[in-house]
Design an enzyme around this catalytic site. Structure first.
Site, mmCIF file in Angstrom:
data_model
loop_
_atom_site.group_PDB
_atom_site.id
_atom_site.type_symbol
_atom_site.label_atom_id
_atom_site.label_comp_id
_atom_site.label_asym_id
_atom_site.label_seq_id
_atom_site.Cartn_x
_atom_site.Cartn_y
_atom_site.Cartn_z
ATOM 1 N N SER A 140 5.088 5.053 9.962
ATOM 2 C CA SER A 140 5.309 4.133 9.300
ATOM 3 C C SER A 140 3.936 3.601 9.756
ATOM 4 C CB SER A 140 6.376 3.381 10.323
ATOM 5 O OG SER A 140 5.589 2.754 11.459
ATOM 6 N N LYS A 141 3.855 2.178 8.290
ATOM 7 C CA LYS A 141 2.576 1.581 8.061
ATOM 8 C C LYS A 141 2.236 0.761 9.087
ATOM 9 C CE LYS A 141 3.727 1.026 3.621
ATOM 10 N NZ LYS A 141 3.611 0.285 1.901
ATOM 11 N N ARG A 142 4.089 0.069 10.107
ATOM 12 C CA ARG A 142 3.502 -1.218 9.991
ATOM 13 C C ARG A 142 3.109 -0.327 12.007
ATOM 14 N NH1 ARG A 142 7.063 -2.990 14.269
ATOM 15 N NH2 ARG A 142 8.739 -0.871 13.626
ATOM 16 N N ASP A 182 0.633 -1.268 0.307
ATOM 17 C CA ASP A 182 0.282 -0.067 -0.145
ATOM 18 C C ASP A 182 0.739 1.471 -0.061
ATOM 19 O OD1 ASP A 182 -1.743 1.983 0.060
ATOM 20 O OD2 ASP A 182 -3.104 0.435 2.092
#
Length: 486
Positions: free
Chosen positions: A253-255, A16
């Site tokens: 961050s995406k995490r 993504d």
């Protein structure tokens, strides 16, 4: 007069898209438009281990949703096609051969296991010298094969000289110093270039004049500048934007943060113009005085790199929520209804029929002032699209009603039945006469049972307007059904 600039954004299709892709695209596009130049979208897909096939389309879709359009790219073509690195592999090999021939690069046969052991040993001993130890430098394949940790398929490393310049000029930050790089791999064993070689070759061949990217790339810039010089090329100008940060100052961050996912904003019901405006305000002052609302055209008109603040901007979703609500209120009710319908079609939650769309258009003015996100519309209006017999009364709404509820319903039903015209004004007048004046009950308690009966909730759009939208038959059917349960 500033010369037309060529800028690019070059995301990797590894999932993504990150919100940082839109952030960088915005500033790159702004300067390209300011100078009458071009904005290029390039897909850097040489990391095959992390490559995801659908990620590239997500990049296209999200950037176009934000109206951050590119002049050249994989899907629109251009004079420097192809714009996917995986389709340019033949382009990089001559540059690698030139670096090898000139003594600026060398083959390395070290196995991954040896390199891992080397890093662990450097960490264990806290060695002041880290990075690759040049075991393969100056050796033939046969000489290296006689030593431990040999791999049949070599990589190519650039040879970083001891006197490599570690300072460079940055458009935003002025003179910048970076740490000394080690002998970076520039061609992997699978024949794919690493980012560091590919980005230099592609930026040169595509005529990129300004490389605008995040500050995490500052440490890589000396080796990029070095590669330009080793190849006899002129480096572009560099500008390193500050990193986006969470409210706790950590890197977004995406995490750890769902808002790092660019598609998350569309899923939640943000308007693209609000998100774009929000990104304009990150690391950059308001376009005009204290007014934080500004179009992209206004942003471009006054664009100046000197205005960029290098302190990492806080990604404050409360600010974005405020902006989104402000933009929602600038739309006409009809346009907002269309945006609401488009949102639910995108998420797959609801596709209104023609009749439902007309109801939505009529109901939108009732909720426009109260909306922050497009996704809040259906919960507020669901009662209009629910069959009379399917209205479910929320437990807390029923418990909140006092003992006057049956009397209120018994007086309201005949008052509404007697109406010739079932418009908002007539409904309000009849109910106030029957309940507030007739029963002597305060409006809060007089209208509460009606609201719960019609919507199933304690909170709803304005009551009398909602009754007009429902119509006489549905309104009375719901009131009677609720009365039987009291």
């Amino acid at each position: 007069m500033t010369s037309p600039a060529r800028l690019r954004v070059a995301p990797s299709p590894t999932g993504d898209p990150h919100v940082g892709t839109a952030y960088m695209s915005l500033f790159n596009l702004a300067y390209a438009r300011k100078t009458g130049g071009q904005f290029v979208l390039r897909i850097e897909d040489t990391d095959r281990a992390r490559y995801q096939a659908d990620s590239e389309q997500q990049v296209f879709d999200t950037l176009r949703w934000l109206d951050l359009d590119w002049d050249e790219g994989p899907d629109v073509g251009g004079p420097y096609a192809p714009y996917r690195q995986s389709e340019r592999l033949d382009t990089y090999r001559p540059f690698v051969e030139q670096l090898l021939a000139d003594g600026h690069a060398y083959y390395c046969w070290c196995s991954p296991e040896r390199l891992t052991a080397l890093r662990e040993e450097q960490q264990r001993t806290k060695s002041p010298v880290t990075g690759y130890d040049r075991l393969c430098y100056g050796k033939t394949r046969e000489e290296r094969a006689a030593l431990p940790g040999f791999s049949e398929n070599p990589v190519v490393r650039m040879l970083v000289p001891d006197d490599v310049p570690l300072e460079f000029d940055d458009i935003i930050r002025g003179r910048v110093a970076a740490p000394r790089p080690d002998d970076q791999v520039i061609l992997k064993a699978d024949g794919f270039p690493t980012y560091h070689l590919a980005v230099v070759v592609d930026d040169h061949l595509m005529g990129i004049t300004h490389v605008v990217r995040g500050e995490e790339w500052i440490s890589s810039t000396p080796k990029h500048v070095l590669l330009y010089r080793m190849l006899g090329l002129t480096p572009p100008a560099f500008a390193h934007m500050p990193l986006l940060r969470n409210t706790d100052k950590s890197k977004i961050s995406k995490r750890k943060n769902p808002a790092a996912r660019l598609t998350w904003f569309r899923e939640q019901g943000y308007l693209p113009e609000a998100l774009r405006n929000f990104l304009q305000l990150l690391a950059y002052p308001p376009v005009e005085g204290d007014s934080e609302l500004a179009t992209f055209a206004e942003f471009v008109a006054g664009f100046d790199w000197a205005k960029v603040n290098t302190v990492g901007p806080i990604f404050d979703l409360k600010k974005l929520d405020w902006l989104n609500g402000a933009y929602i209120r600038t739309l006409s009710p009809s346009a907002l209804a269309d945006r609401i319908a488009e949102h639910y079609a995108y998420t797959g939650e609801w596709t209104p029929s023609a009749a439902e769309l007309e109801t939505l258009r009529a109901a939108t003015p009732l909720i426009q002032e109260r909306l922050t996100l497009l996704s809040e519309a259906l919960p507020k209006l669901q009662f209009l699209f629910t069959a009379d017999d399917d209205v479910v009364v929320e437990e807390d709404a029923a418990k909140a009603l006092n003992e006057d509820a049956p009397r209120v319903l018994d007086a309201a039903i005949p008052a509404l039945e007697a109406l010739e015209s079932f418009d908002t004004a007539s409904v309000e007048a009849a109910l106030r006469a029957a309940l507030v004046d007739g029963l002597g009950i305060k409006p809060k308690f007089a209208f509460g049972p009606l609201r719960v009966a019609l919507t199933g909730s304690r909170v709803s759009p304005p009551l009398f307007e909602s009754m007009e939208l429902l119509g006489r038959d549905s309104t009375l059917a719901r009131l009677r059904r609720f009365r039987t349960s009291r």
